[in-house]
Design a protein around this motif. Structure first.
Motif, mmCIF file in Angstrom:
data_model
loop_
_atom_site.group_PDB
_atom_site.id
_atom_site.type_symbol
_atom_site.label_atom_id
_atom_site.label_comp_id
_atom_site.label_asym_id
_atom_site.label_seq_id
_atom_site.Cartn_x
_atom_site.Cartn_y
_atom_site.Cartn_z
ATOM 1 N N ALA A 32 0.838 -1.202 0.000
ATOM 2 C CA ALA A 32 0.000 0.000 0.000
ATOM 3 C C ALA A 32 0.874 1.253 0.000
ATOM 4 C CB ALA A 32 -0.931 -0.014 1.214
ATOM 5 N N ALA A 33 1.898 1.253 0.861
ATOM 6 C CA ALA A 33 2.814 2.393 0.906
ATOM 7 C C ALA A 33 3.585 2.523 -0.410
ATOM 8 C CB ALA A 33 3.786 2.227 2.070
ATOM 9 N N TYR A 34 4.034 1.389 -0.926
ATOM 10 C CA TYR A 34 4.779 1.357 -2.183
ATOM 11 C C TYR A 34 3.922 1.877 -3.342
ATOM 12 C CZ TYR A 34 6.215 -1.296 -6.405
ATOM 13 O OH TYR A 34 6.525 -1.684 -7.679
ATOM 14 N N PHE A 35 2.660 1.441 -3.365
ATOM 15 C CA PHE A 35 1.747 1.844 -4.426
ATOM 16 C C PHE A 35 1.485 3.353 -4.398
ATOM 17 C CE2 PHE A 35 -2.849 2.674 -5.251
ATOM 18 C CZ PHE A 35 -2.787 2.632 -6.634
ATOM 19 N N VAL A 36 1.231 3.885 -3.208
ATOM 20 C CA VAL A 36 0.958 5.323 -3.087
ATOM 21 C C VAL A 36 2.154 6.146 -3.533
ATOM 22 C CG1 VAL A 36 0.500 7.190 -1.451
ATOM 23 C CG2 VAL A 36 -0.764 5.045 -1.271
ATOM 24 N N ILE A 37 3.343 5.737 -3.089
ATOM 25 C CA ILE A 37 4.549 6.509 -3.416
ATOM 26 C C ILE A 37 4.855 6.451 -4.912
ATOM 27 C CG2 ILE A 37 7.047 6.692 -3.041
ATOM 28 C CD1 ILE A 37 6.548 5.565 -0.223
ATOM 29 N N ILE A 38 4.769 5.256 -5.490
ATOM 30 C CA ILE A 38 5.119 5.138 -6.907
ATOM 31 C C ILE A 38 4.092 5.836 -7.792
ATOM 32 C CG2 ILE A 38 3.962 2.916 -7.318
ATOM 33 C CD1 ILE A 38 6.270 2.154 -9.131
ATOM 34 N N ALA A 39 2.807 5.751 -7.430
ATOM 35 C CA ALA A 39 1.775 6.407 -8.232
ATOM 36 C C ALA A 39 1.911 7.932 -8.168
ATOM 37 C CB ALA A 39 0.385 5.979 -7.747
ATOM 38 N N ARG A 40 2.203 8.467 -6.973
ATOM 39 C CA ARG A 40 2.336 9.919 -6.818
ATOM 40 C C ARG A 40 3.622 10.436 -7.458
ATOM 41 N NH1 ARG A 40 -1.074 12.540 -3.069
ATOM 42 N NH2 ARG A 40 0.412 14.278 -3.109
ATOM 43 N N SER A 41 4.720 9.692 -7.289
ATOM 44 C CA SER A 41 6.012 10.185 -7.777
ATOM 45 C C SER A 41 6.141 10.066 -9.295
ATOM 46 C CB SER A 41 7.166 9.439 -7.093
ATOM 47 O OG SER A 41 7.096 8.050 -7.359
ATOM 48 N N LEU A 323 -3.554 9.566 -3.864
ATOM 49 C CA LEU A 323 -2.644 9.443 -5.006
ATOM 50 C C LEU A 323 -2.368 10.777 -5.699
ATOM 51 C CD1 LEU A 323 -3.998 6.175 -6.681
ATOM 52 C CD2 LEU A 323 -2.266 6.430 -4.907
ATOM 53 N N GLY A 324 -3.263 11.739 -5.542
ATOM 54 C CA GLY A 324 -3.112 13.013 -6.236
ATOM 55 C C GLY A 324 -4.292 13.276 -7.148
ATOM 56 N N LYS A 325 -4.549 14.539 -7.430
ATOM 57 C CA LYS A 325 -5.723 14.909 -8.218
ATOM 58 C C LYS A 325 -5.665 14.386 -9.653
ATOM 59 C CE LYS A 325 -3.762 19.434 -9.434
ATOM 60 N NZ LYS A 325 -3.959 20.899 -9.378
ATOM 61 N N GLU A 326 -4.470 14.001 -10.129
ATOM 62 C CA GLU A 326 -4.366 13.448 -11.477
ATOM 63 C C GLU A 326 -5.130 12.134 -11.612
ATOM 64 O OE1 GLU A 326 -1.813 13.987 -9.480
ATOM 65 O OE2 GLU A 326 -0.285 15.280 -10.397
ATOM 66 N N TYR A 327 -5.442 11.506 -10.467
ATOM 67 C CA TYR A 327 -6.103 10.199 -10.478
ATOM 68 C C TYR A 327 -7.598 10.313 -10.163
ATOM 69 C CZ TYR A 327 -1.469 8.071 -10.582
ATOM 70 O OH TYR A 327 -0.200 7.687 -10.943
ATOM 71 N N THR A 328 -8.200 11.458 -10.450
ATOM 72 C CA THR A 328 -9.628 11.643 -10.174
ATOM 73 C C THR A 328 -10.487 10.603 -10.882
ATOM 74 O OG1 THR A 328 -9.300 14.023 -9.863
ATOM 75 C CG2 THR A 328 -11.547 13.266 -10.319
ATOM 76 N N ASN A 329 -10.168 10.312 -12.132
ATOM 77 C CA ASN A 329 -10.956 9.332 -12.891
ATOM 78 C C ASN A 329 -10.818 7.910 -12.354
ATOM 79 O OD1 ASN A 329 -12.085 11.166 -14.655
ATOM 80 N ND2 ASN A 329 -10.439 10.975 -16.157
#
Length: 430
Positions: A32-41, A323-329
């Motif tokens: 979960a931590a890995y997913f959040v960091i990689i998706a945001r970065s 994840l960030g606003k880029e992932y709204t969809n």
């Protein structure tokens, strides 16, 4: 549970399940931590590029080892003395087939957009087709000896190494590219592989190469690997096709939502992993024994899957805040996919019931049929509806898979019952 204890003592099943769930629980937190960091970065586009490459490797990955991971468990359940040769054959086949897979993956480059560098494909393939498969083989080796504590540790270390590598990378480069992450991905996998192989050597013993057994197992092992590859097709080909037929941002959004589905299924897969040796024991009584065994295990995972479905649907709006606003969809994508854990829980258990009773060939044929349907549907629906089409295709194909397994199990059960009645009648006449 009294029926299950015929093949695996209740305390052992609970202990094994506890170890697998503990390991997968820690793995879940780390992922979960890995997913959040990689998706945001990385952002949706770079994350989409990485997801598309990993999806291709996932399709080829099951052919590395040619099912020897599953055969280790099957062989050791029948005879513990077979461990050394099964372990040695597994190492040999995995290394040889992994190198072949690395050479073969270059022919898959046309499936990816030209904007994705060659280096990402080669780095991810080296990690997932050789090193990652060796690590999986080590985990199965410990599982075959029912040392699920070591299996859990390997699973945790695999995720932890990648998380640590990602944290180091992000601390140096705030927004790394998919190519830079692929380098770290390979290095982290290599560290865990070396440690895992060393642990098996030190704890379970040295391998031996048994050519007669190798030739005998190759054909049966191919059924396992072909079935797993077909499973990877209907699970992952939509991401690669979305990158090719759609765009990388849509792939990143869909990939993020699907990743959450995979993570949510970790507890269900924990039960399956712990029960896998017992599945082969139950299968020695034929398909009826395998079905009864799985029926005893199924209710709690199904209840958990229902909770997952509602949780994913109602908490989906939180996703862009994490994840960030880029992932709204991704909110809508996750809601469309929320039913998948329920469908997958059923066909996971139905599929293992077939395997445990010795019908891996039938399981593989069904998986190939659904994989072909998935590809054909995606060719039409993804260009028209982008990630929404991919989501609809996934739901339909997972539902079809569960239905076909039910038909196969019912047919085989009736056949075994008729055979038993004929035998009883002949004995009575005699």
């Amino acid at each position: 549970m009294r029926y299950i204890s015929k093949w695996l003592p209740r305390s052992d099943l609970k202990k094994n399940t506890l170890w697998v769930m503990l390991g997968n629980g820690l793995k879940l937190i780390i992922q979960a931590a890995y997913f959040v960091i990689i998706a945001r970065s990385l952002g949706p586009e770079q994350y989409g590029a990485f997801v598309a490459v990993v999806a291709i490797a996932a399709i080829l990955s099951p052919f590395v080892g040619l099912g020897t991971s599953n055969l280790i468990i099957r062989n050791v359940v029948q005879d513990q003395a077979a461990f050394s040769s099964s372990w040695g054959n597994g190492l040999f086949i995995t290394i040889v087939s992994g190198l072949c897979g690395l050479a073969l993956i270059s022919s898959c480059r046309f499936l990816l957009p030209r904007s994705i560098p060659w280096a990402i494909l080669l780095l991810v393939a080296s990690s997932d087709l050789i090193l990652g498969r060796l690590t999986d083989l080590c985990a199965f080796a410990f599982g075959a000896m029912e040392r699920f504590r070591a299996t859990a540790q390997i699973n945790v270390y695999s995720s932890l190494a990648r998380l640590i590598g990602l944290l180091v990378l992000v601390s140096i480069i705030h927004h790394p590219s998919a190519e830079q992450w692929a380098v770290v991905y390979l290095a982290a996998t290599a560290i865990v592989t070396v440690g895992s192989v060393t642990a098996v050597f030190a704890t379970l013993g040295k391998p031996s190469l048994a050519l007669p057994q190798l030739r005998r197992d190759l054909l049966e092992g191919f059924y396992y690997s072909a079935g797993q590859s077909a499973q990877s097709v209907y699970n992952d080909i939509d991401k690669t096709m979305l990158a090719r037929l759609g765009d990388l941002s849509a792939t990143g959004i869909y990939g993020a939502a699907y990743r959450l589905i995979d993570v949510s299924l970790v507890p269900v897969k924990s039960v399956l992993s712990a029960a896998y040796p017992g599945c082969f024991r139950a299968g020695q009584e034929g398909i009826s024994g395998s079905i009864k065994y799985m029926k005893r295990l199924l209710p709690k995972p199904v209840g958990f899957a229902i909770v997952i479905v509602f949780s994913l649907f109602f908490f989906a709006p939180v996703l862009p805040h994490i994840l960030g606003k880029e992932y709204t969809n991704a909110v809508m994508a996750l809601r469309w996919l929320a039913l998948l854990p329920f469908l997958k829980t059923f066909h996971f258990f139905f599929a293992d019931a077939l395997t445990g009773a010795g019908y891996q060939g039938i399981r593989t044929m069904i998986q190939f049929l659904v994989a072909g349907v998935n590809v054909l549907v995606n060719l039409w629906i993804i260009p028209a509806y982008s990630w929404r089409g991919a989501a609809w295709s996934s739901l339909g194909c997972d539902g079809l898979l569960a239905c076909l397994y039910v038909v196969a199990l019912a047919s085989l059960s009736r056949r075994q019952e008729r055979r038993s009645q004929l035998v009883a009648a002949e004995v009575g006449d005699f």
